[in-house]
Design a protein around this motif. Sequence first.
Motif, short mmCIF file in Angstrom:
data_model
loop_
_atom_site.label_atom_id
_atom_site.label_comp_id
_atom_site.label_asym_id
_atom_site.label_seq_id
_atom_site.Cartn_x
_atom_site.Cartn_y
_atom_site.Cartn_z
N ALA A 66 -14.26 12.96 -0.31
CA ALA A 66 -14.43 14.41 -0.16
C ALA A 66 -14.09 14.86 1.25
N LYS A 67 -14.47 14.06 2.23
CA LYS A 67 -14.14 14.35 3.63
C LYS A 67 -13.40 13.15 4.20
N ALA A 68 -12.15 13.02 3.83
CA ALA A 68 -11.35 11.89 4.28
C ALA A 68 -11.02 12.02 5.77
N LEU A 69 -11.22 10.93 6.49
CA LEU A 69 -10.99 10.92 7.93
C LEU A 69 -9.65 10.28 8.27
N PRO A 70 -9.07 10.64 9.42
CA PRO A 70 -7.75 10.11 9.78
C PRO A 70 -7.80 8.62 10.13
N THR A 71 -6.66 7.98 9.98
CA THR A 71 -6.47 6.62 10.47
C THR A 71 -5.12 6.58 11.18
N ARG B 32 0.81 -1.21 0.00
CA ARG B 32 0.00 0.00 0.00
C ARG B 32 0.85 1.27 0.00
N LEU B 33 1.93 1.28 0.76
CA LEU B 33 2.79 2.46 0.72
C LEU B 33 3.44 2.58 -0.66
N ALA B 34 3.85 1.46 -1.22
CA ALA B 34 4.42 1.47 -2.58
C ALA B 34 3.41 2.00 -3.59
N HIS B 35 2.14 1.66 -3.39
CA HIS B 35 1.07 2.17 -4.27
C HIS B 35 1.09 3.69 -4.30
N TYR B 36 1.16 4.30 -3.13
CA TYR B 36 1.17 5.77 -3.07
C TYR B 36 2.45 6.34 -3.63
N VAL B 37 3.56 5.76 -3.24
CA VAL B 37 4.86 6.26 -3.71
C VAL B 37 4.92 6.23 -5.24
N GLU B 38 4.50 5.12 -5.82
CA GLU B 38 4.57 4.98 -7.28
C GLU B 38 3.64 5.95 -7.99
N ARG B 39 2.42 6.10 -7.47
CA ARG B 39 1.47 6.99 -8.14
C ARG B 39 1.91 8.45 -8.04
N LEU C 178 -3.12 10.23 10.77
CA LEU C 178 -3.02 10.98 9.52
C LEU C 178 -4.20 10.66 8.63
N ASP C 179 -4.73 11.68 7.94
CA ASP C 179 -5.67 11.38 6.87
C ASP C 179 -4.88 11.21 5.58
N VAL C 180 -5.58 10.89 4.50
CA VAL C 180 -4.88 10.59 3.25
C VAL C 180 -4.11 11.80 2.73
N HIS C 181 -4.58 13.00 3.02
CA HIS C 181 -3.88 14.19 2.56
C HIS C 181 -2.57 14.39 3.33
N GLU D 78 -18.05 5.15 -4.98
CA GLU D 78 -16.85 4.80 -5.74
C GLU D 78 -15.72 4.46 -4.78
N GLU D 79 -14.91 3.49 -5.16
CA GLU D 79 -13.80 3.07 -4.31
C GLU D 79 -12.69 4.10 -4.34
N ALA D 80 -12.15 4.39 -3.15
CA ALA D 80 -11.03 5.32 -3.04
C ALA D 80 -9.73 4.54 -2.84
N SER D 81 -8.63 5.26 -2.82
CA SER D 81 -7.33 4.64 -2.61
C SER D 81 -7.23 4.10 -1.18
N PRO D 82 -6.33 3.13 -0.97
CA PRO D 82 -6.10 2.65 0.40
C PRO D 82 -5.76 3.82 1.33
N PHE D 83 -6.24 3.75 2.54
CA PHE D 83 -6.00 4.76 3.58
C PHE D 83 -6.81 6.04 3.41
N SER D 84 -7.67 6.11 2.41
CA SER D 84 -8.66 7.17 2.36
C SER D 84 -9.95 6.59 2.93
#
Length: 312
Positions: free
Chosen positions: A201-206, A183-190, A238-241, A264-270
């Motif tokens: 639209a209103k992403a909550l922290p995890t 999942r971290l690689a997913h974000y890093v690569e994108r 942290l939230d996704v942002h 609609e499906e969002a990215s992991p950790f959103s």
Amino acid sequence: MQRICVIGGSRYFGKLLVKRLQTAGHQVTVVNRGSTQPPAGVEHLVVNRDDEAALATALGSRTFDVVVDQVCYTPVQAAVAALAFADRTRRYVMTSTIEVYDPASAALPAVPPGTPVPEEIVDPATWRVAMDLPWHDDVYREAHYAEGKRQAEAVLASAGGFEFASVRSAHVLGGGPQEFTGRLAHYVERITRGEEIAVHAKALPTVFIHYQELADLLLWATTANFTGPLNACSNDPLDVHGLTAIIATQAGREPVHRTVRAGEEASPFSFDRHYAMSNARAEELGFSFSRTTDWLPGAVAEALTAEPSPTV
């Protein structure tokens, strides 16, 4: 020195835990299907933990001070383990997950956003167990991962014959190519490629935890005397942002966010639902957590230098 049995322990933080137990001077036995050999000096029992008779035969007359179960996903697996280890150990520690608190997976008491979720929201002592569900089906088990963990905790909590504790881990990151979720690689690569990150639209922290810190906590749990569930997460949700901002700083690129439509499906950790855990109980018991913002840049740096991973 303690006699400690690790079920699983062949990869990621489980593999690291085995090494740390060994370094601490414990006598370690690893039980798994044999795909990976443990370090030299660690006893290795190759057996399918789902096969009650085979597991009992493999264990023979061995007894342990502590069992650490890294790969218990269903109440059926928990029931097999409860029978196999009832007279063989004084303490049983199961690795569980933050997903047990996901309100999308069960009817749970509501926790207001911003309020860290405590362990009592999911009480293994009162959770209903359904052994007749198709837990042996891989597709079903994957789709009901959180419920499988809840029910596995419930079976072991009620088993008797040993003290039981469950460690409910936050999302585990770090380790570069070792991080098997990708999942971290997913974000890093994108972010590196300038590709969109789908967010609510209103992403909550995890909450997150570094794989080394989780291994440290599990090592500590083998000699601690707590029972019941325990949340394991670094400080600083942290939230996704916030997550993508740290990754972007390390990568030298600006993240590109796209807000998803309803359903609609969002990215992991959103996340559009709140279940960020509280680690207050663990800290009150004496374990000190790091801050996510202290270790995450290093984890991102590892991911940036690792080979590309499949997207998740």
